[in-house]
Design a protein around this motif. Structure first.
Motif, PDB file in Angstrom:
ATOM      1  N   PHE A 156     -10.238 -84.535 -32.438  1.00 57.58           N
ATOM      2  CA  PHE A 156      -9.550 -83.301 -32.054  1.00 57.58           C
ATOM      3  C   PHE A 156      -8.715 -83.521 -30.791  1.00 57.58           C
ATOM      4  CE2 PHE A 156      -9.873 -79.498 -29.291  1.00 57.58           C
ATOM      5  CZ  PHE A 156      -9.057 -78.637 -30.011  1.00 57.58           C
ATOM      6  N   LEU A 157      -9.299 -84.160 -29.777  1.00 61.27           N
ATOM      7  CA  LEU A 157      -8.595 -84.371 -28.508  1.00 61.27           C
ATOM      8  C   LEU A 157      -7.393 -85.288 -28.682  1.00 61.27           C
ATOM      9  CD1 LEU A 157     -11.636 -84.830 -26.102  1.00 61.27           C
ATOM     10  CD2 LEU A 157     -10.163 -82.814 -26.317  1.00 61.27           C
ATOM     11  N   ASP A 158      -7.453 -86.185 -29.640  1.00 60.19           N
ATOM     12  CA  ASP A 158      -6.334 -87.082 -29.909  1.00 60.19           C
ATOM     13  C   ASP A 158      -5.117 -86.314 -30.423  1.00 60.19           C
ATOM     14  OD1 ASP A 158      -5.226 -89.808 -30.184  1.00 60.19           O
ATOM     15  OD2 ASP A 158      -5.258 -89.354 -32.331  1.00 60.19           O
ATOM     16  N   LYS A 159      -5.363 -85.174 -31.038  1.00 54.61           N
ATOM     17  CA  LYS A 159      -4.277 -84.385 -31.640  1.00 54.61           C
ATOM     18  C   LYS A 159      -3.759 -83.282 -30.715  1.00 54.61           C
ATOM     19  CE  LYS A 159      -5.639 -85.107 -36.458  1.00 54.61           C
ATOM     20  NZ  LYS A 159      -6.374 -86.340 -36.169  1.00 54.61           N
ATOM     21  N   VAL A 160      -4.597 -82.817 -29.797  1.00 51.50           N
ATOM     22  CA  VAL A 160      -4.234 -81.668 -28.951  1.00 51.50           C
ATOM     23  C   VAL A 160      -4.180 -82.105 -27.482  1.00 51.50           C
ATOM     24  CG1 VAL A 160      -4.862 -79.329 -28.264  1.00 51.50           C
ATOM     25  CG2 VAL A 160      -5.345 -80.104 -30.591  1.00 51.50           C
ATOM     26  N   PRO A 161      -3.034 -82.006 -26.839  1.00 48.75           N
ATOM     27  CA  PRO A 161      -2.935 -82.433 -25.425  1.00 48.75           C
ATOM     28  C   PRO A 161      -3.683 -81.503 -24.476  1.00 48.75           C
ATOM     29  CG  PRO A 161      -0.856 -81.459 -26.175  1.00 48.75           C
ATOM     30  CD  PRO A 161      -1.745 -81.573 -27.384  1.00 48.75           C
ATOM     31  N   VAL A 162      -3.943 -81.994 -23.284  1.00 47.50           N
ATOM     32  CA  VAL A 162      -4.679 -81.233 -22.284  1.00 47.50           C
ATOM     33  C   VAL A 162      -3.970 -79.922 -21.949  1.00 47.50           C
ATOM     34  CG1 VAL A 162      -5.539 -81.229 -19.895  1.00 47.50           C
ATOM     35  CG2 VAL A 162      -5.755 -83.297 -21.299  1.00 47.50           C
ATOM     36  N   GLY A 163      -2.641 -79.969 -21.907  1.00 47.26           N
ATOM     37  CA  GLY A 163      -1.863 -78.781 -21.572  1.00 47.26           C
ATOM     38  C   GLY A 163      -2.022 -77.657 -22.569  1.00 47.26           C
TER      39      GLY A 163
ATOM     40  N   LEU B 209       8.175 -84.165 -33.268  1.00 47.56           N
ATOM     41  CA  LEU B 209       7.725 -83.302 -32.179  1.00 47.56           C
ATOM     42  C   LEU B 209       6.212 -83.241 -32.110  1.00 47.56           C
ATOM     43  CD1 LEU B 209      10.260 -80.338 -32.472  1.00 47.56           C
ATOM     44  CD2 LEU B 209      10.093 -81.997 -30.609  1.00 47.56           C
ATOM     45  N   ILE B 210       5.582 -83.133 -33.279  1.00 50.50           N
ATOM     46  CA  ILE B 210       4.124 -83.105 -33.333  1.00 50.50           C
ATOM     47  C   ILE B 210       3.536 -84.422 -32.853  1.00 50.50           C
ATOM     48  CG2 ILE B 210       2.143 -83.024 -34.905  1.00 50.50           C
ATOM     49  CD1 ILE B 210       3.655 -80.950 -36.543  1.00 50.50           C
ATOM     50  N   SER B 211       4.144 -85.535 -33.296  1.00 53.09           N
ATOM     51  CA  SER B 211       3.621 -86.857 -32.944  1.00 53.09           C
ATOM     52  C   SER B 211       3.735 -87.104 -31.445  1.00 53.09           C
ATOM     53  CB  SER B 211       4.392 -87.940 -33.709  1.00 53.09           C
ATOM     54  OG  SER B 211       4.239 -87.771 -35.094  1.00 53.09           O
ATOM     55  N   CYS B 212       4.856 -86.643 -30.838  1.00 48.93           N
ATOM     56  CA  CYS B 212       5.074 -86.939 -29.425  1.00 48.93           C
ATOM     57  C   CYS B 212       4.326 -85.978 -28.509  1.00 48.93           C
ATOM     58  CB  CYS B 212       6.572 -86.869 -29.116  1.00 48.93           C
ATOM     59  SG  CYS B 212       7.533 -88.180 -29.923  1.00 48.93           S
ATOM     60  N   ASN B 213       4.337 -84.729 -28.867  1.00 52.91           N
ATOM     61  CA  ASN B 213       3.832 -83.721 -27.945  1.00 52.91           C
ATOM     62  C   ASN B 213       2.447 -83.206 -28.293  1.00 52.91           C
ATOM     63  OD1 ASN B 213       6.244 -83.729 -26.428  1.00 52.91           O
ATOM     64  ND2 ASN B 213       7.224 -82.507 -28.007  1.00 52.91           N
ATOM     65  N   GLY B 214       1.960 -83.499 -29.468  1.00 52.95           N
ATOM     66  CA  GLY B 214       0.647 -83.017 -29.873  1.00 52.95           C
ATOM     67  C   GLY B 214       0.735 -81.638 -30.476  1.00 52.95           C
TER      68      GLY B 214
ATOM     69  N   GLU C 104     -18.174 -87.175 -21.556  1.00 51.53           N
ATOM     70  CA  GLU C 104     -17.446 -87.737 -20.421  1.00 51.53           C
ATOM     71  C   GLU C 104     -16.002 -87.951 -20.871  1.00 51.53           C
ATOM     72  OE1 GLU C 104     -18.084 -88.613 -16.385  1.00 51.53           O
ATOM     73  OE2 GLU C 104     -19.557 -88.015 -17.897  1.00 51.53           O
ATOM     74  N   LEU C 105     -15.070 -87.264 -20.207  1.00 50.90           N
ATOM     75  CA  LEU C 105     -13.677 -87.246 -20.650  1.00 50.90           C
ATOM     76  C   LEU C 105     -12.785 -88.003 -19.671  1.00 50.90           C
ATOM     77  CD1 LEU C 105     -13.428 -83.455 -21.588  1.00 50.90           C
ATOM     78  CD2 LEU C 105     -14.061 -85.361 -23.085  1.00 50.90           C
ATOM     79  N   GLU C 106     -11.931 -88.853 -20.224  1.00 56.20           N
ATOM     80  CA  GLU C 106     -10.962 -89.602 -19.422  1.00 56.20           C
ATOM     81  C   GLU C 106      -9.562 -89.194 -19.859  1.00 56.20           C
ATOM     82  OE1 GLU C 106     -11.229 -94.081 -18.173  1.00 56.20           O
ATOM     83  OE2 GLU C 106     -10.197 -93.986 -20.116  1.00 56.20           O
ATOM     84  N   GLU C 107      -8.677 -89.009 -18.893  1.00 55.99           N
ATOM     85  CA  GLU C 107      -7.296 -88.653 -19.213  1.00 55.99           C
ATOM     86  C   GLU C 107      -6.480 -89.914 -19.467  1.00 55.99           C
ATOM     87  OE1 GLU C 107      -5.476 -86.143 -16.337  1.00 55.99           O
ATOM     88  OE2 GLU C 107      -6.945 -84.527 -16.550  1.00 55.99           O
ATOM     89  N   TYR C 108      -5.526 -89.800 -20.408  1.00 62.02           N
ATOM     90  CA  TYR C 108      -4.572 -90.883 -20.634  1.00 62.02           C
ATOM     91  C   TYR C 108      -3.234 -90.264 -21.026  1.00 62.02           C
ATOM     92  CZ  TYR C 108      -5.118 -90.271 -25.706  1.00 62.02           C
ATOM     93  OH  TYR C 108      -5.127 -89.754 -26.974  1.00 62.02           O
ATOM     94  N   LEU C 109      -2.172 -91.020 -20.843  1.00 67.68           N
ATOM     95  CA  LEU C 109      -0.822 -90.519 -21.090  1.00 67.68           C
ATOM     96  C   LEU C 109      -0.280 -91.115 -22.376  1.00 67.68           C
ATOM     97  CD1 LEU C 109       1.362 -88.686 -19.793  1.00 67.68           C
ATOM     98  CD2 LEU C 109       2.317 -90.764 -18.751  1.00 67.68           C
ATOM     99  N   ASN C 110       0.124 -90.241 -23.290  1.00 60.56           N
ATOM    100  CA  ASN C 110       0.807 -90.639 -24.521  1.00 60.56           C
ATOM    101  C   ASN C 110       1.916 -89.622 -24.742  1.00 60.56           C
ATOM    102  OD1 ASN C 110       1.588 -91.677 -26.970  1.00 60.56           O
ATOM    103  ND2 ASN C 110      -0.134 -90.795 -28.114  1.00 60.56           N
ATOM    104  N   GLU C 111       3.034 -89.824 -24.014  1.00 59.92           N
ATOM    105  CA  GLU C 111       4.102 -88.829 -23.915  1.00 59.92           C
ATOM    106  C   GLU C 111       3.631 -87.621 -23.099  1.00 59.92           C
ATOM    107  OE1 GLU C 111       7.177 -89.262 -24.855  1.00 59.92           O
ATOM    108  OE2 GLU C 111       6.840 -91.175 -25.880  1.00 59.92           O
ATOM    109  N   VAL C 112       2.491 -87.065 -23.483  1.00 63.37           N
ATOM    110  CA  VAL C 112       1.857 -85.998 -22.704  1.00 63.37           C
ATOM    111  C   VAL C 112       0.412 -86.415 -22.438  1.00 63.37           C
ATOM    112  CG1 VAL C 112       3.310 -84.102 -23.508  1.00 63.37           C
ATOM    113  CG2 VAL C 112       1.295 -84.760 -24.831  1.00 63.37           C
ATOM    114  N   THR C 113      -0.280 -85.708 -21.545  1.00 66.29           N
ATOM    115  CA  THR C 113      -1.644 -86.080 -21.165  1.00 66.29           C
ATOM    116  C   THR C 113      -2.657 -85.607 -22.198  1.00 66.29           C
ATOM    117  OG1 THR C 113      -1.050 -85.943 -18.823  1.00 66.29           O
ATOM    118  CG2 THR C 113      -3.398 -85.915 -19.358  1.00 66.29           C
ATOM    119  N   HIS C 114      -3.547 -86.498 -22.576  1.00 63.79           N
ATOM    120  CA  HIS C 114      -4.643 -86.194 -23.494  1.00 63.79           C
ATOM    121  C   HIS C 114      -5.969 -86.557 -22.828  1.00 63.79           C
ATOM    122  CE1 HIS C 114      -2.635 -85.473 -27.482  1.00 63.79           C
ATOM    123  NE2 HIS C 114      -1.629 -85.996 -26.811  1.00 63.79           N
TER     124      HIS C 114
END
Length: 245
Positions: A233-240, A12-17, A158-168
């Motif tokens: 940090f951003l790699d571990k915590v999704p935008v949501g 769950l942590i790996s997929c959703n952050g 400068e931040l770019e969004e990408y999708l890895n199960e959820v948006t980061h």
């Protein structure tokens, strides 16, 4: 059974952050006071980082030791004084007087600007000096402490969004600008004569703002450290988890 539960939690942590700790404030991008909320959230987060949050990839920011390959070299021993500054540490980043943060959305990227104002910041460094100072020969290695008085550190990400199960978010570019109102130097053992050492520190500090011109480029040197920490940090915590809306 316990092993199965742990595996499920890990997946769950790996997929959703990760979820943010309760001490981190979450702001709504749809609200008109979003940047005011963001400023408070960043201020609170920085204060919390007196101690590391290893689960989120965040080190302590109170006493930061920069990588050994962070080196500043100035001058020439043949025509004056060669100076080599290594083993940088900065103390006090978790003690801001105020923080103003702003997130500007764009068509492809978002720009996060964080302006942190401090009463002072202390830097420790090792100086290797070889050459002459007013005809006095020097060949020493000495600790140096210099103090930024009323500094403002402006971080731009400068931040770019990408999708890895959820948006980061990921940091694709960054910059660090440093402005100060005064600069004091304390060369611990530049000269063996203690009185001369004290007088030199006093005179050099009196011209601190002129000397700061030599160090103005340090933002480009230390910026990559904060780029890396924030990206981790951003790699571990999704935008949501960072924002609503």
């Amino acid at each position: 059974m316990n092993s199965l539960v742990l595996c499920v939690i890990f997946l769950l942590i790996s997929c959703n952050g990760l979820q943010l700790p309760s001490s981190f404030k979450k702001c709504d991008r749809r609200r008109s006071d979003f940047n005011r909320c963001l400023s408070k959230a960043v201020y609170t987060a920085v204060k919390v980082l007196d101690k590391p949050l290893e689960l989120y990839g965040l080190p302590s920011l109170y006493d930061v030791a920069f990588p050994s390959d962070v080196v500043v070299e100035l001058g020439n021993s043949t025509y004056g004084l060669r100076q080599k500054y290594t083993q940088y540490r900065v103390i006090g980043l978790t003690k801001p007087q105020s923080i103003i943060a702003r997130l500007d959305p764009g068509p492809l990227t978002n720009t996060l600007t964080i302006e942190a104002i401090y009463p002072k910041l202390i830097w420790d460094v090792e100086l290797e000096a070889k050459g002459t100072v007013v005809l006095l020969p020097l060949n020493v290695i000495t600790p140096l402490e210099f103090t930024f008085e009323s500094p403002t550190l402006t971080f731009t990400f400068e931040l770019e969004e990408y999708l890895n199960e959820v948006t980061h978010f990921k940091v694709i570019d960054s910059a660090l600008d440093i402005q100060v109102h005064g600069l004091k130097f304390d060369f611990k053992h530049l000269f063996s004569n203690k009185r001369l050492n004290k007088e030199f520190n006093s005179e050099f500090s009196a011209k601190g703002m002129q000397a700061f011109v030599l160090f103005k480029h340090v933002g480009a040197i230390f910026g990559p450290y904060f780029h890396s920490v924030f990206n981790n940090f951003l790699d571990k915590v999704p935008v949501g988890e960072l924002f609503d809306g």
